[in-house]
Structure formats: structure tokens, C-alpha cells
Write a protein that holds these residues in place. Structure first.
Motif, short mmCIF file in Angstrom:
data_model
loop_
_atom_site.label_atom_id
_atom_site.label_comp_id
_atom_site.label_asym_id
_atom_site.label_seq_id
_atom_site.Cartn_x
_atom_site.Cartn_y
_atom_site.Cartn_z
N MET A 13 -5.01 -11.77 -5.87
CA MET A 13 -6.24 -10.87 -5.76
C MET A 13 -5.72 -9.36 -5.79
O MET A 13 -4.52 -8.91 -5.20
CB MET A 13 -7.11 -11.09 -4.47
N GLN A 14 -5.91 -8.61 -6.55
CA GLN A 14 -5.56 -7.35 -6.56
C GLN A 14 -5.28 -6.85 -5.07
O GLN A 14 -6.01 -6.54 -4.44
CB GLN A 14 -6.22 -6.62 -7.44
N THR A 15 -4.49 -6.03 -5.06
CA THR A 15 -4.62 -5.04 -3.84
C THR A 15 -5.25 -3.54 -3.98
O THR A 15 -4.56 -3.06 -5.15
CB THR A 15 -2.87 -4.53 -3.42
N SER A 16 -5.89 -3.90 -3.49
CA SER A 16 -6.49 -2.51 -3.50
C SER A 16 -6.56 -1.77 -2.60
O SER A 16 -4.74 -1.69 -1.48
CB SER A 16 -8.48 -2.74 -2.08
N THR A 17 -7.03 -0.62 -2.46
CA THR A 17 -5.67 1.09 -1.85
C THR A 17 -6.80 1.33 -0.32
O THR A 17 -7.17 0.72 -0.34
CB THR A 17 -6.71 2.64 -2.77
N PRO A 60 0.14 10.06 -2.91
CA PRO A 60 0.42 8.68 -2.18
C PRO A 60 -0.93 8.23 -2.68
O PRO A 60 -2.35 8.65 -2.10
CB PRO A 60 1.20 8.36 -0.98
N LEU A 61 -1.19 6.92 -3.24
CA LEU A 61 -2.16 5.48 -4.29
C LEU A 61 -2.56 5.11 -2.29
O LEU A 61 -3.30 4.10 -3.04
CB LEU A 61 -2.11 5.51 -5.00
N PHE A 62 -1.57 4.42 -2.07
CA PHE A 62 -1.79 3.68 -1.44
C PHE A 62 -2.27 2.47 -1.84
O PHE A 62 -2.89 0.89 -1.38
CB PHE A 62 -2.78 3.97 -0.18
N HIS A 69 0.81 -1.69 -0.44
CA HIS A 69 -0.15 -0.25 0.11
C HIS A 69 0.97 1.07 -0.06
O HIS A 69 1.23 1.87 1.05
CB HIS A 69 -1.11 0.05 1.75
N LEU A 70 1.58 1.48 -1.05
CA LEU A 70 2.67 2.52 -1.67
C LEU A 70 2.02 4.44 -0.41
O LEU A 70 0.87 4.43 -1.13
CB LEU A 70 3.01 1.74 -3.02
N ASP A 71 2.84 4.64 0.08
CA ASP A 71 2.40 5.90 0.73
C ASP A 71 3.69 6.91 0.22
O ASP A 71 3.49 8.19 0.68
CB ASP A 71 2.33 5.86 1.77
N ASP A 111 11.56 5.51 8.73
CA ASP A 111 12.21 5.81 6.61
C ASP A 111 12.86 6.44 7.22
O ASP A 111 12.87 7.82 7.25
CB ASP A 111 10.68 5.96 6.53
N THR A 112 14.25 6.01 6.66
CA THR A 112 15.26 7.50 6.41
C THR A 112 14.74 7.98 4.93
O THR A 112 15.80 8.36 4.75
CB THR A 112 16.30 7.11 6.54
N GLY A 113 14.19 7.15 3.76
CA GLY A 113 14.11 8.26 2.31
C GLY A 113 13.43 8.98 2.02
O GLY A 113 12.42 10.07 3.13
N ALA A 114 13.42 9.99 1.48
CA ALA A 114 12.97 10.88 0.36
C ALA A 114 11.79 10.84 0.28
O ALA A 114 11.43 9.59 -0.04
CB ALA A 114 13.77 11.54 -0.24
N ALA A 115 10.61 11.41 0.88
CA ALA A 115 9.34 11.80 0.27
C ALA A 115 9.55 11.48 -1.41
O ALA A 115 9.46 12.29 -2.15
CB ALA A 115 8.67 12.89 0.90
#
Length: 309
Positions: free
Chosen positions: A148-152, A74-76, A43-45, A65-69
Motif C-alpha cells: 500500500m502507498q506510504t502516506s505522509t 520535508p514531505l514525510f 516517512h522522509l523528513d 543522525d549525523t547527516g546534513a539537513a
């Protein structure tokens, strides 16, 4: 019909966290969502997925999380597919649609001999599925059974304002979650991700052993055991941490900055009482003895491997 996309409390927080801060619980849930619970791997943020556990096994300090936004909203969802290992839901009406309707159409002639193979059925052009557009994909069906498809995760907590939550004791609006509606609350949803492999039992729904509680300390066996996602099931979250993730999910409902004009149109009844952990258990029914998977479902080449009972 009107839409208020990207108008949630969380979107307002991303735009201006000082003016629109999350509550302490929701913020803790957000950190768990992108850290210890690993939710944002699917659920990508828009942020990195912090590896767990923390060092020396993992890479991110304290699983943070130490990465950049990302520079996009985000579509989750990753728009991918996964088999989470959900139990067969005997309340799914499809299992009972075994006789012809007014037009002579029988939706499910196999009754409880049907198994929902998800993407695998589509790749085979199997029962109930439209023809696959590319026969070259058929070979991948066994590796796709149960997916099954990953829903938002956006709007997963949306309810009419009259019934302001999905969670008992409410007043709450009863929703159903995942592809077959087996899960009845967000608390149960997070608890399933957290403990699927902590409390597994070789039973079907309605038959959990004495001394256990279905969806709390007993998870019935998966409808499709092949290709299960093993990144979930034993996350080590506490009860409080589960509740914090629920609090975060409740910030993803659109309409916070741009309210829906018809949000008060619902005239039905809200439900009250009980607990979100056992929500819906009062209506559990016994799964009947399951016949083998129908050959028209599980016998279509290339067949599931291993075979699905």
C-alpha cells in the motif's frame, strides 16, 4: 476551501528552533523518529536515517543522525509502497456490500473471500482496479501483493479544535489509520510498528486468546502475509518512547502559524473516556470464518506466491 501547507509547529521549529522549540517529549520523539524507530526511512523528513543498532553493528554514534539537513521542506513520505502486515478489519463495510444496490451494482460479490492485494491487484488489472497502463508491469504483481502507498505523516493528528486530539481519553476525535482503518489511535499505530512481531497470533481480529488484549499484547495475523516489511515489528521501544513519538507526530499538524479560518466549523460530538492503547476495542467484532481467497482476486495470473488463503 483554504490550505495552510507547511504551517505546522514542526515547520516553525525548523525555521526558528529558538523561538519555536519543541517540547522535551516531542523533541525526544523526533530523535526516535529519525533514529531508533527508523520511521524516516519511509516517512522522509529531510534528514539521514540513523542506522540501528548503534556501533559496533551500526554506523551512527548512539543511533543519532549525523547527516546534513535537506534544503527543502520535508514531505514525510517516500511515495513508495509497503506491506505492513495489517490484520483484516471485519468492520470494513466493503466485506458486507454483497448485494446489488439501486443501480444493480454489487461492490463485492465475494464477501469475506476478498483480500486487498493493494499494488499487486493494480499490476494485474485485477478485481476492483483500473486497468494497468503497462502490461510489462504485470510480471511484478506477485512481488507487490499487499503493498500500500506510504502516506505522509503530516496532518496525521489533525482534528477539529472542538475535539483537540485523536487520543483517548480525550475529548477526542475518532479517526481511523492505515489503509483499512484497523488502527484507531496514534498510540496504537506506533505500538503496532513497535510490537507487530513481538505479539503475533495466528488468529483473526476478535479472536485473540484469553489473557491477551488485542492491539496491546495480541496482533492478529496479516490479511496478506506476502512481501511483508520486516524493517518494523520489533523496534524495542519502551512505552514512554512510543508516547514521545506520538507527541512528535502531533507537531506535524498544519495551521499552527497560519490557522485555518474554518477550524471551528465542526458541530459533531467528541468522544471521551478509555485509553489510547485500547481505543476502539469496545466496538471490536468477531471476524467470521474466512473462506479461501476468491479466484477472481487471488487466481489472476501471475498468481500470488506463496498462495494467499
Amino acid at each position: 476551501m483554504s490550505f495552510s501547507a507547511f504551517s505546522s509547529k514542526f515547520d516553525a521549529f525548523l525555521h526558528d528552533p529558538q523561538t519555536n522549540p519543541l517540547t522535551a517529549d516531542a523533541m525526544a520523539g523526533y530523535n526516535l523518529f529519525r533514529g531508533k524507530a527508523n520511521c524516516n526511512s519511509c516517512h522522509l523528513d529531510g534528514r539521514s536515517t540513523a542506522p540501528t543498532p548503534p556501533p559496533p553493528e551500526g554506523m551512527a554514534p548512539n543511533s543519532e543522525d549525523t547527516g546534513a539537513a535537506a534544503n527543502s521542506r520535508p514531505l514525510f513520505t517516500c511515495f513508495g509502497s509497503s506491506n505492513l502486515g495489517l490484520p483484516l478489519n471485519p468492520r470494513d463495510a466493503f466485506f458486507y456490500q454483497t448485494t446489488p444496490d439501486f443501480f444493480g451494482f454489487t461492490a463485492n460479490p465475494f464477501g469475506f473471500g476478498y483480500r486487498d492485494l493493494g499494488l499487486g491487484t493494480f499490476l494485474r488489472s485485477g478485481f476492483g482496479s483500473w486497468a494497468s497502463p503497462n502490461s510489462d508491469w504485470t510480471q511484478f504483481a506477485p512481488a507487490s501483493d499487499g503493498l500500500m502507498q506510504t502516506s505522509t505523516a503530516r496532518n496525521v493528528a489533525m482534528t477539529p479544535s472542538k475535539c483537540p486530539t485523536t487520543e483517548a481519553p480525550g475529548p477526542y476525535f475518532q479517526k481511523e489509520f492505515f489503509h483499512n482503518g484497523y488502527i484507531k489511535s496514534l498510540k496504537q499505530l506506533v505500538h503496532f510498528y513497535n510490537t507487530r512481531d513481538v505479539y503475533p497470533f495466528d488468529v483473526t481480529s476478535g479472536h485473540c486468546p484469553s489473557g491477551t488484549i488485542e492491539k496491546v499484547t495480541c496482533w492478529p495475523k496479516p490479511e496478506v502475509p506476502n512481501n511483508m516489511d520486516m524493517t518494523i515489528g520489533k523496534l524495542g521501544l519502551s512505552d514512554t518512547e512510543e508516547n514521545q513519538i506520538v507527541a512528535f507526530l502531533q507537531t506535524l499538524t498544519d495551521g499552527f502559524t497560519t490557522p485555518y479560518p474554518d477550524i471551528n466549523a465542526y458541530t459533531g460530538q467528541c468522544q471521551t473516556g478509555g485509553s489510547a492503547a485500547t481505543q476502539g476495542n469496545e466496538s471490536l467484532i468477531l471476524t467470521p470464518p474466512l473462506p479461501p481467497c476468491a479466484s477472481a482476486v487471488c487466481g489472476v495470473s501471475p498468481v500470488p506466491n506463496p498462495p494467499i488463503q
